[in-house]
Design an enzyme around this catalytic site. Structure first.
Site, short mmCIF file in Angstrom:
data_model
loop_
_atom_site.label_atom_id
_atom_site.label_comp_id
_atom_site.label_asym_id
_atom_site.label_seq_id
_atom_site.Cartn_x
_atom_site.Cartn_y
_atom_site.Cartn_z
CG HIS A 262 2.16 -0.04 4.40
ND1 HIS A 262 1.93 -1.05 5.29
CD2 HIS A 262 1.00 0.66 4.30
CE1 HIS A 262 0.68 -0.96 5.72
NE2 HIS A 262 0.09 0.06 5.14
CG HIS B 35 -3.68 7.21 2.94
ND1 HIS B 35 -3.87 7.03 4.30
CD2 HIS B 35 -3.27 6.01 2.48
CE1 HIS B 35 -3.56 5.78 4.62
NE2 HIS B 35 -3.19 5.13 3.53
CG HIS C 299 -4.41 2.67 -0.53
ND1 HIS C 299 -5.29 2.02 0.31
CD2 HIS C 299 -3.41 3.11 0.27
CE1 HIS C 299 -4.83 2.09 1.56
NE2 HIS C 299 -3.70 2.76 1.56
CG ASP D 133 -2.03 -0.92 1.23
OD1 ASP D 133 -2.08 -1.74 0.32
OD2 ASP D 133 -2.87 -0.84 2.13
CG ASP D 134 0.31 3.82 2.18
OD1 ASP D 134 -0.88 3.57 1.88
OD2 ASP D 134 0.71 3.92 3.36
ZN LIG Z 1 -2.51 3.24 3.18
#
Ligand SMILES: [Zn+2]
Length: 205
Positions: A174, A89, A85, A34-35
């Protein structure tokens, strides 16, 4: 919220329309990041995956894709799966619903082909789920490295994964700066251990 590395069995029963793990009798796991895309971190992850000849799923942030289009192109070129995603955020618990949905849609415009969504922070209300599940497969996880949390040591991050993984597990890590030092240690070891145990890595959702 729960802070173990394994999602408690009750959680998928409470939120059955979210995907917490994949049902399979084969020794398969789904690695997810993620991210990103994040300069330095994502290339390291991609290099590690390439060396091991495996694929993963990247839940990208729209604003990171816009900032780092070349890294995003590399993720695509190397045939990993891509998920939404959100753009920036936002926290589903504290962001007004309209703003929250707009943020997700803004990311979707950048990656229109994905059918996968993962809520930022894993925080999502039932009414947000009701709307989003019509548009996406909402992917959560059953094993988390806690790689982005300061107190998690790199060794702990490794054990969080390998001690909890099972057939069909969705593993959450991540590709962000907070996780980098831990990933450098843990990711190659996680892959090695899981391969030795006979697991393969899937990106079929
Ligand atoms: Zn995230």
């Amino acid at each position: 919220m729960f802070f173990g590395a394994k999602t408690p069995k009750i959680v998928p029963l409470l939120f059955p329309s979210l995907v917490w793990s994949n049902s399979t009798i084969e020794k398969k796991v789904w690695l997810t990041f993620d991210d990103g895309p994040t300069p330095e971190v994502t290339p390291f992850v991609l290099d590690t995956l390439k060396k091991n000849n495996i694929k993963a799923t990247f839940f990208c942030l729209g604003e990171q894709i816009e900032k780092h289009p070349n890294i995003f192109q590399r993720i695509k070129k190397e045939e990993h799966s891509i998920g939404n995603h959100s753009y920036s955020h936002p926290n589903g618990f504290t962001t007004c619903t309209k703003k929250y949905f707009n943020d997700i849609e803004k990311c979707q415009k950048i990656i229109p082909n994905t059918k996968l969504f993962r809520p930022p922070f894993g925080k999502i209300y039932p009414w947000q789920i009701s709307k989003l599940k019509k548009l996406y497969k909402i992917i959560m996880w059953d094993v988390i490295g806690w790689d982005f949390k300061k107190p998690t040591s790199k060794e702990k991050c490794y054990f969080n994964i390998v001690n909890n993984v099972d057939k069909g597990s969705i593993i959450l890590l991540h590709d962000n700066e907070k996780s980098y030092a831990k990933l450098q240690y843990a990711l190659p070891k996680i892959i090695k251990t899981l391969k030795e145990r006979g697991f393969t890595f899937s990106t079929i959702w």
